[in-house]
Design an enzyme around this catalytic site. Structure first.
Site, mmCIF file in Angstrom:
data_model
loop_
_atom_site.group_PDB
_atom_site.id
_atom_site.type_symbol
_atom_site.label_atom_id
_atom_site.label_comp_id
_atom_site.label_asym_id
_atom_site.label_seq_id
_atom_site.Cartn_x
_atom_site.Cartn_y
_atom_site.Cartn_z
ATOM 1 N N CYS A 2 1.058 -1.234 0.100
ATOM 2 C CA CYS A 2 0.147 -0.075 0.162
ATOM 3 C C CYS A 2 0.907 1.375 0.044
ATOM 4 O O CYS A 2 1.909 1.189 0.569
ATOM 5 C CB CYS A 2 -0.777 -0.036 1.158
ATOM 6 S SG CYS A 2 -2.113 -1.263 1.300
ATOM 7 N N ARG A 27 3.744 -0.625 -4.836
ATOM 8 C CA ARG A 27 3.270 -1.009 -3.385
ATOM 9 C C ARG A 27 2.280 -1.705 -3.208
ATOM 10 O O ARG A 27 1.874 -2.441 -2.057
ATOM 11 C CB ARG A 27 3.789 -0.005 -2.470
ATOM 12 C CG ARG A 27 5.163 0.644 -2.420
ATOM 13 C CD ARG A 27 5.044 1.746 -1.371
ATOM 14 N NE ARG A 27 5.215 1.208 -0.180
ATOM 15 C CZ ARG A 27 6.226 0.876 0.520
ATOM 16 N NH1 ARG A 27 7.181 1.033 0.034
ATOM 17 N NH2 ARG A 27 5.907 0.441 1.519
ATOM 18 N N TRP A 73 -3.058 -2.580 -1.157
ATOM 19 C CA TRP A 73 -2.942 -4.024 -1.733
ATOM 20 C C TRP A 73 -3.933 -4.579 -0.634
ATOM 21 O O TRP A 73 -3.585 -4.596 0.594
ATOM 22 C CB TRP A 73 -1.501 -4.519 -1.415
ATOM 23 C CG TRP A 73 -1.151 -5.876 -1.601
ATOM 24 C CD1 TRP A 73 -0.960 -6.517 -2.985
ATOM 25 C CD2 TRP A 73 -1.171 -7.080 -0.868
ATOM 26 N NE1 TRP A 73 -0.717 -7.971 -2.666
ATOM 27 C CE2 TRP A 73 -0.865 -8.095 -1.359
ATOM 28 C CE3 TRP A 73 -1.588 -6.899 0.541
ATOM 29 C CZ2 TRP A 73 -0.648 -9.507 -0.920
ATOM 30 C CZ3 TRP A 73 -1.285 -8.174 1.183
ATOM 31 C CH2 TRP A 73 -1.038 -9.534 0.629
ATOM 32 N N ASN A 99 -1.628 2.131 6.027
ATOM 33 C CA ASN A 99 -0.926 0.970 5.519
ATOM 34 C C ASN A 99 -0.655 0.244 6.938
ATOM 35 O O ASN A 99 -0.235 0.814 7.851
ATOM 36 C CB ASN A 99 0.488 1.405 5.016
ATOM 37 C CG ASN A 99 0.448 2.153 3.751
ATOM 38 O OD1 ASN A 99 -0.579 2.189 3.189
ATOM 39 N ND2 ASN A 99 1.408 2.728 3.382
ATOM 40 N N GLU A 482 15.437 -19.504 -7.231
ATOM 41 C CA GLU A 482 15.397 -18.201 -7.429
ATOM 42 C C GLU A 482 14.689 -18.096 -9.157
ATOM 43 O O GLU A 482 13.870 -17.361 -9.323
ATOM 44 C CB GLU A 482 16.649 -17.385 -7.233
ATOM 45 C CG GLU A 482 16.482 -15.925 -7.963
ATOM 46 C CD GLU A 482 15.513 -15.127 -7.221
ATOM 47 O OE1 GLU A 482 14.861 -15.713 -6.285
ATOM 48 O OE2 GLU A 482 15.650 -14.090 -7.754
ATOM 49 N N LYS A 602 5.314 -5.011 -3.704
ATOM 50 C CA LYS A 602 6.677 -4.908 -3.361
ATOM 51 C C LYS A 602 7.123 -5.197 -2.050
ATOM 52 O O LYS A 602 7.888 -6.050 -1.802
ATOM 53 C CB LYS A 602 7.121 -3.620 -3.805
ATOM 54 C CG LYS A 602 8.629 -3.360 -3.774
ATOM 55 C CD LYS A 602 9.314 -4.208 -4.836
ATOM 56 C CE LYS A 602 10.757 -4.228 -4.839
ATOM 57 N NZ LYS A 602 11.551 -5.282 -5.401
HETATM 58 C C1 AGP Z 1 11.041 -11.054 -5.098
HETATM 59 O O1 AGP Z 1 10.934 -11.168 -6.505
HETATM 60 C C2 AGP Z 1 9.788 -11.237 -4.749
HETATM 61 N N1 AGP Z 1 8.788 -10.058 -5.046
HETATM 62 C C3 AGP Z 1 9.791 -11.352 -2.928
HETATM 63 O O2 AGP Z 1 9.976 -12.723 -2.865
HETATM 64 C C4 AGP Z 1 10.791 -10.379 -2.058
HETATM 65 O O3 AGP Z 1 11.946 -10.908 -2.112
HETATM 66 C C5 AGP Z 1 10.146 -10.600 -0.476
HETATM 67 O O4 AGP Z 1 8.945 -10.539 -0.396
HETATM 68 C C6 AGP Z 1 11.169 -10.314 0.548
HETATM 69 O O5 AGP Z 1 11.046 -8.682 0.271
HETATM 70 P P1 AGP Z 1 12.269 -7.974 0.887
HETATM 71 O O6 AGP Z 1 13.604 -8.361 0.156
HETATM 72 O O7 AGP Z 1 12.112 -6.558 0.954
HETATM 73 O O8 AGP Z 1 12.338 -8.249 2.357
#
Ligand code: AGP
Length: 607
Positions: A2, A27, A73, A99, A482, A602
């Site tokens: 959000c 976000r 979100w 948020n 990954e 995100k």
């Molecule tokens: C990565 O491509 C994803 N969007 C997700 O897994 C992300 O890495 C995870 O939510 C952790 O986020 P952060 O690194 O901001 O803690």
């Protein structure tokens, strides 16, 4: 997760609110809304959908110089016009954007409903609007009404509150969800992320948890929940405005993939010591003697951060010969973990906001453990909570799928492993080998990125399948994980990652011409084993795209992407780069919304 924006000043607020929301859309992007104070009342416009849908819905006469906005979100209630923020009280005097999560929303709803409040949404946030209204008696200042409301609330929040009867101010508060004030010339901005502010001002103030601020056109006052004034000095945003743009690329994701050589250079900058064949990491806050006492390393992160941690664990074990293990922070925090005095805990997070990772850090610290952060966002909650750490300096990462932060995280672990190793038994010769390997990486990544066209063609050819298998052995397994994560996240193609050694213990049953395999085949001590696995897949009519240092025999593969050879310990980082482009171009070929994949956001700042 959000996004919040707010404006107060001489100009029309709506233009900034809409532009700011667009900058924060990564976000959260299932609904959006704005509210402005106008002629003693509120104007509110909110819609299910994207910020562009909101911009189209805002009436021409939606004018006001004090306003708040939100892109959502969903947590409580489906994406809908009614559940979109801002939420208002019954009299439509107070508007709130939020948020985070109000944990006792159900109890508060029941209390308010007993007082005759009729709710118009399923959200936890609406409770806040009614509570602020309930505390807004005759002559009560908005900041006191907000403090009163927050006194009843349990949960996490970043909020901005507008009172149509006090349009000379916006009151904001932070508890677990970021709020940043942007200082302008006789105007003030608010956002949950500097990305929304940098076009207007580089002077910002980050609120701390438990703090509120009254924001007026000519300045701000920060104070605590018990009304004690606190002084906050502005800081200057480090990154150029251009860092928050797509810079001519079709998507942020593609731009961020291409930014990796520069991001790696920044992560390495000033940290390699050629004389002693080691790395200097100023922020660890641990001297050599303390580091020697560490017997184990436990790495915690979520999603790609967890997979980067798996690569980090391998680097630490290989270079420092210290047992190291990566675990999802989201699991760790719930299993009453045993915290050991001689274990070094490392929390990994691009955003520094991920709630599960933050909660894991808090759990470790509560039990007396020591935590380092490997974090991209300077001053973020996780960075602040840790005892020391390594900043990535990868630059702002906007696309939901992590690429450059992932790569920079692995670099940070390579530096940590080198530092650890040279304190333990890693020889100067091996130290020099790793230093040279690290220095060569930016150019080697550039070399891989030059294969973009070929990778795009392969991605289009492979995208049209129900699923894909990703396999790798030992160092290659986190790369496979990954790679599979990236593909499913942005293309919605199902992808499974397996250790290549495990295939014959079950998943080989899945192999068919319809389920192609991406196989990581580095030229290392396990090459022969990997080639045997390729043969086993081929014998079952499986299609294979190899990512390798040398092209395997034609009968073993269908296609091959070649990657330059680094040191064996650093190879996983390079093997991962083509998989990013593969996922990106598969998503493009399938017409996906690459930077804003469905159902995701995100930063995951909720449980
Ligand atoms: C990565 O491509 C994803 N969007 C997700 O897994 C992300 O890495 C995870 O939510 C952790 O986020 P952060 O690194 O901001 O803690």
């Amino acid at each position: 997760m959000c996004g919040i924006v707010a404006y107060i000043g001489p100009k029309d607020a709506t233009a900034f609110l809409l532009e700011g929301l667009q900058r924060l859309e990564y976000r959260g992007y299932d609904s959006a809304g704005v509210a402005v104070a106008a002629k003693g009342g509120l104007k509110v416009c909110k819609v299910k959908g994207r910020v562009a849908d909101l911009a189209a819905a805002v009436p021409a006469r939606f004018k006001g110089t004090t306003g708040i906005g939100h892109t959502r979100w969903a947590t409580h209630g489906v994406p809908s016009d009614a559940n979109a923020h801002p939420h208002t009280d019954v009299a439509e005097r107070i508007a709130v954007v939020h948020n985070g999560i109000i944990e006792n929303a159900d109890q508060l709803r029941a209390l308010l409903a007993a007082d005759g409040v009729v709710f118009t949404s399923e959200t936890d946030t609406e409770v806040l609007a009614h509570l602020v209204a309930a505390h807004s008696g005759e002559g009560v200042e908005l900041e006191d009404a907000v403090r009163g409301a927050l006194g009843q609330v349990v949960g996490t929040y970043g909020i901005a509150v507008l009172d149509s009867q006090q349009p000379d101010r916006i009151v904001v508060a932070r508890n677990g969800s970021p709020i940043v004030l942007g200082l302008g010339e006789k105007e003030m901005f608010v956002a949950s992320d500097v990305a929304a502010l940098v076009r207007y001002t580089r002077q910002v103030v980050h609120l701390e948890d438990g703090e509120l601020a009254t924001v007026r056109a000519d300045g701000f006052r920060t104070f605590t929940e018990d009304a004690r004034t606190v002084t906050r000095q502005p800081s200057t945003v480090d990154w150029e405005v251009a860092s928050y743009d797509t810079a001519g690329y079709q998507h942020y994701l593609l731009k961020e993939i291409h930014e990796q050589p520069a991001a790696v250079e920044r992560t390495l900058s000033g940290r390699l010591d050629e004389r002693f064949a080691t790395a200097h990491l100023g922020g660890l806050n641990l001297d050599a003697r303390e580091l020697r006492e560490i017997r184990r390393v436990k790495i915690l992160g979520c999603g790609s951060a967890y997979y980067a941690g798996e690569m980090g664990a391998q680097l630490i074990e290989e270079l420092a010969r210290i047992p190291a293990h990566s675990e999802p922070a989201s699991e760790f925090r719930y299993r009453n973990p045993v915290i050991e005095a001689d274990t070094l805990y490392v929390a990994v997070s691009q955003s520094g906001e991920t709630y599960d990772t933050l909660a894991a850090v808090q759990e470790i610290k509560r039990k007396g453990g020591r935590v380092l952060g490997v974090v991209n966002t300077v001053g973020s909650a996780i960075a602040r909570e840790c005892d020391g750490g390594i900043y990535l300096h990868a630059g702002p990462e906007i696309s939901v799928a992590s690429t450059k932060a992932f790569t920079s995280t692995v670099i940070a672990f390579a530096l940590l492993a080198l530092h650890f190793g040279r304190i333990h038994d890693l020889s100067p010769a091996d130290g020099r080998r790793i230093v040279a390997g690290l220095k060569a990486l930016p150019d080697q990544i550039r070399e891989i990125l030059e294969q973009e066209k070929e990778i795009a063609e392969l991605a289009a050819a492979y995208a049209d399948n129900a699923g894909m298998m990703f396999i790798g052995r030992t160092r290659g397994y986190p790369v496979a994980r990954e790679g599979a994560q990236k593909l499913k996240e942005i293309s919605y193609v199902h992808a499974e990652a397996y250790p290549a050694s495990e295939l014959k213990h079950g998943p080989l049953a899945l192999i068919s011409p319809e389920l192609p395999t991406v196989a990581l085949v580095p030229d290392d001590e396990l090459l022969d084993k990997n080639l045997t696995t390729l043969g086993e897949i081929k014998a079952r009519s499986g299609r294979i795209l190899a990512v390798a240092h040398r092209t395997p025999e034609a009968k073993l593969i269908d296609h091959c992407l070649l990657v330059p050879k680094s040191e064996p310990e650093l190879d996983p980082l390079l093997l991962n780069i083509p998989l990013q482009l593969l996922a990106y171009y598969a998503a493009v070929a399938l017409g996906r919304d690459v930077d804003k994949p469905r159902n995701l956001a995100k930063s995951v700042t909720v449980e």
